[in-house]
Enzyme design. Structure first.
Site: not given
Length: 269
Positions: A205-208
């Site tokens: 997941h690219p949220c961070r």
């Protein structure tokens, strides 16, 4: 409607309202424009021929060139399963959400595979060496690694499809999760459809991603400034944006550590 469907619909609406990122501020935010993603991808393909651009449906992310929709590295070897406990080195960074950005190189070697005992028959050809080598090859899983531009987060995003030791059978969700640190399973890594292939993949997941990239750049800047303390001519630190995907692979390899796709050795973080 599921939470995932609501979330995906929200991102589509957001992307439509805000359009495509055009302002370059990678140094300050860790984000990339689509143009910077393509330029960094060209650099990756040139320096590492195992990576290649792939075509995709033109209606998906139409702001990208038709023949440069995403990057792929086919057949990345994975010789061992990820440990359940992640041990951080002194030069690793971990944020409050559990993301780890490693500065250490990952070195993995093939496990020693013992050939089964057999009764010696002097009439047979001695093929023990070939048998042991073949057995070792079967112990190696393979992954197709896909790097896609995420318009909402304005960063690259990794998708992985795994193959079993026979290099033909697809791994199940549970089997692919064996190659992810236990702390990241279902937290920063999930099973999602590939935006172009529509196949179920491991998705990091690219949220961070942007925040972690920014922190790595800041870390390198601090080291650079320390080295320049006694220099007569002090230059400003600027990380070259066209090298962004090398930096990206450096830290993403800490999430799925045993896949040997972090081939970038030219960046000292």
């Amino acid at each position: 409607m599921s939470k995932r469907s609501l979330y995906e619909n929200f991102k589509k609406i957001y992307n439509c309202l805000h359009g495509v990122k055009t302002v370059s501020n990678f140094q300050a935010t860790g984000t990339l424009t689509p143009l910077e993603f393509v330029e960094a991808g060209d650099e990756l393909v040139q320096k590492m021929p195992v990576w290649a651009w792939a075509e995709g449906e033109e209606s998906i992310q139409p702001f990208l060139p038709p023949k440069k929709k995403y990057l792929v590295y086919r057949g990345a070897p994975c010789y061992q399963r990820a440990p359940d406990v992640q041990h951080l080195e002194d030069n690793d960074l971990e944020d409050e959400d559990g993301w780890v950005a490693t500065h250490a190189e990952h070195h993995f070697s093939k496990p020693v595979v013992m050939a089964p005992e057999k009764t010696i028959n002097w009439d047979e050809e001695d093929d023990d060496e070939d048998h042991a080598e073949d057995t070792g090859e079967r112990e190696c899983r393979l992954y197709d690694v896909y790097m896609v531009y995420d318009q909402y987060y304005q960063t690259p995003r990794i998708f992985l499809i795994g193959y079993a030791e026979d290099h033909a059978s697809l791994l199940s969700k549970e089997e692919m999760m064996q190659d992810v640190y236990a702390a990241n399973r279902e937290k920063t890594v999930s099973i999602d459809p590939h935006p172009f292939l529509k196949a179920a993949c491991i998705s990091i997941h690219p949220c961070r991603h942007a925040e972690t990239m920014k922190r790595l750049i800041q870390h390198m800047k601090t080291r650079y400034e320390e080295d320049q303390t006694h220099a007569e001519e002090k230059g400003a630190f600027v990380f070259p944006t066209h090298m962004a995907l090398f930096l990206f692979l450096k830290f993403i390899s800490s999430v799925v550590p045993t896949i040997e796709y972090d081939l970038s050795t030219s960046i000292d973080i």
